[in-house]
Design a protein around this motif. Structure first.
Motif, PDB file in Angstrom:
ATOM      1  N   SER A 172      41.743  36.139  40.574  1.00  0.00           N
ATOM      2  CA  SER A 172      42.946  36.960  40.583  1.00  0.00           C
ATOM      3  C   SER A 172      43.828  36.665  41.784  1.00  0.00           C
ATOM      4  O   SER A 172      45.053  36.824  41.714  1.00  0.00           O
ATOM      5  CB  SER A 172      42.568  38.442  40.576  1.00  0.00           C
ATOM      6  N   SER A 173      43.231  36.223  42.881  1.00  0.00           N
ATOM      7  CA  SER A 173      44.006  35.928  44.088  1.00  0.00           C
ATOM      8  C   SER A 173      44.966  34.766  43.876  1.00  0.00           C
ATOM      9  O   SER A 173      45.909  34.589  44.651  1.00  0.00           O
ATOM     10  CB  SER A 173      43.069  35.621  45.257  1.00  0.00           C
ATOM     11  N   ALA A 177      52.766  35.419  41.770  1.00  0.00           N
ATOM     12  CA  ALA A 177      53.440  36.673  42.109  1.00  0.00           C
ATOM     13  C   ALA A 177      54.631  36.924  41.208  1.00  0.00           C
ATOM     14  O   ALA A 177      55.020  38.069  40.980  1.00  0.00           O
ATOM     15  CB  ALA A 177      53.886  36.629  43.569  1.00  0.00           C
ATOM     16  N   ARG A 195      55.076  49.708  40.691  1.00  0.00           N
ATOM     17  CA  ARG A 195      53.973  48.780  41.014  1.00  0.00           C
ATOM     18  C   ARG A 195      52.637  49.272  40.453  1.00  0.00           C
ATOM     19  O   ARG A 195      51.700  48.495  40.295  1.00  0.00           O
ATOM     20  CB  ARG A 195      53.856  48.584  42.520  1.00  0.00           C
ATOM     21  N   ASP A 213      48.660  42.720  37.649  1.00  0.00           N
ATOM     22  CA  ASP A 213      49.220  42.343  38.949  1.00  0.00           C
ATOM     23  C   ASP A 213      48.076  42.128  39.932  1.00  0.00           C
ATOM     24  O   ASP A 213      47.510  43.082  40.479  1.00  0.00           O
ATOM     25  CB  ASP A 213      50.162  43.436  39.443  1.00  0.00           C
ATOM     26  N   ARG A 215      48.039  41.313  42.824  1.00  0.00           N
ATOM     27  CA  ARG A 215      48.340  41.707  44.199  1.00  0.00           C
ATOM     28  C   ARG A 215      48.096  43.191  44.435  1.00  0.00           C
ATOM     29  O   ARG A 215      48.233  43.654  45.572  1.00  0.00           O
ATOM     30  CB  ARG A 215      49.805  41.389  44.513  1.00  0.00           C
ATOM     31  N   HIS A 216      47.752  43.949  43.386  1.00  0.00           N
ATOM     32  CA  HIS A 216      47.606  45.389  43.564  1.00  0.00           C
ATOM     33  C   HIS A 216      46.459  45.672  44.521  1.00  0.00           C
ATOM     34  O   HIS A 216      45.325  45.204  44.310  1.00  0.00           O
ATOM     35  CB  HIS A 216      47.360  46.078  42.223  1.00  0.00           C
ATOM     36  N   PRO A 217      46.697  46.455  45.573  1.00  0.00           N
ATOM     37  CA  PRO A 217      45.681  46.599  46.622  1.00  0.00           C
ATOM     38  C   PRO A 217      44.459  47.415  46.234  1.00  0.00           C
ATOM     39  O   PRO A 217      43.426  47.326  46.906  1.00  0.00           O
ATOM     40  CB  PRO A 217      46.454  47.292  47.757  1.00  0.00           C
TER      41      PRO A 217
END
Length: 316
Positions: A172-173, A177, A195, A213, A215-217
């Protein structure tokens, strides 16, 4: 089948992020663990007054905290209770949970949670944990909060590598983006920030496209080679809210089956079927994640109808 843990626990054990497979310490909900019997445990948790994703809404803690709390118990008990090596991974087969809405009311202090957990139908391969079922009763300050039952399997890195094949390197990384499809309106799915929306418009009524996504933390706390189970759970919640809109769907429980992995490289549809509710104040849906024409995930979702949703508090 009884436990094959060989050494008795000496008392309560604090929970580190590694024991619940989290990268960020701030995402660890569990606070303590203690063995109470051969296959019974007491686990404590704390739900914060504010969370960047599972936040308090309408004065109540997010009911999906029940799911995440139960999920964190899976690696914790696998490693501490049944000696699964630290590099072994657990895979969900099913999860059923329910919660009492009134017990979710937020106060000026974090919610202190206790889980009474029993494990059964334990399967091992040699001296290694292979699978087991887990049932938990959740209490908040001595008041019944809810329950959760789940079954999962546990695998070594070599087995995971064989199961995933070429997908093992699709992390996923590395997701781009740019190019994410436009989200549904945040207020339609009970969110206040774009988001956090995991659904995009689909081509048919009550059909959506899963929006992934990487990038979702929170949903992607660490790199993974497939769509996380908690993202699919959130998609089921948001799909139920979307079909209930403009009312608010106060989720009270889910019965979930994980059939297969959802991959990053192909679209996944989220289909919501409205079921006949037993009482008019409730809404019930069957949410299915479909990839390559096959069901990868199904969830029967129950919810209470609340007042019509207001505008989002903020967005960016």
């Amino acid at each position: 089948m009884s436990s094959f843990h060989t050494l008795p626990d000496t008392g309560p054990i604090a929970v580190s992020r590694h024991l619940v497979h989290k990268s960020a310490a701030s995402e660890v909900l569990l606070t303590g663990y203690e063995r109470r019997g051969a296959d019974s445990f007491s686990v404590t948790a704390q739900w914060p007054r504010a969370h960047c994703f599972y936040d308090v809404v309408a004065g109540r803690h997010d009911p999906l905290l029940v799911t995440e709390t139960a999920r964190q118990c899976i690696p914790l008990l696998s490693h501490l209770g049944y000696d699964a090596p630290a590099d072994h991974s657990q895979i969900w087969e099913n999860l059923t949970w329910s919660v009492e809405q009134e017990a979710l009311l937020a106060t000026s202090a974090p919610a202190e949670i206790r889980l009474d957990v029993r494990c059964q139908d334990v399967v091992r391969r040699g001296d290694r944990l292979a699978a087991m079922s887990m049932s938990a009763i959740l209490w908040r300050d001595g008041t019944f909060l809810g329950s959760a039952t789940t079954r999962f399997t546990s695998h070594s890195p070599s087995v995971i590598a064989r199961l995933r094949g070429s997908y093992r390197s699709a992390l996923s990384s590395a997701l781009p983006a740019a190019g994410l499809p436009a989200p549904l309106a945040a207020e339609r799915v009970g969110r206040d920030r774009p988001r956090d929306v995991v659904l995009s418009p689909g081509s048919a009524p009550r059909t959506f496209v899963l929006r992934v996504d990487g990038r979702h933390p929170v949903l992607f706390d660490h790199a993974t080679d497939h769509v996380p189970g908690m993202l699919l759970v959130e998609a089921a919640r948001q799909a139920t809210q979307a079909v209930a809109f403009p009312d608010t769907a106060l989720i009270t429980g889910m019965a979930i089956e994980f059939h297969r992995y959802v991959e990053f490289d192909r679209p996944c549809l989220i289909e919501a079927e409205v079921l006949l509710a037993q009482v008019p104040t409730h809404v019930s849906t069957r949410v299915t994640a479909v990839q390559d024409g096959e069901a990868a995930f199904t969830a029967l979702v129950t919810a209470q109808r609340g007042p019509a949703a207001g505008p989002p508090a903020h967005s960016y």
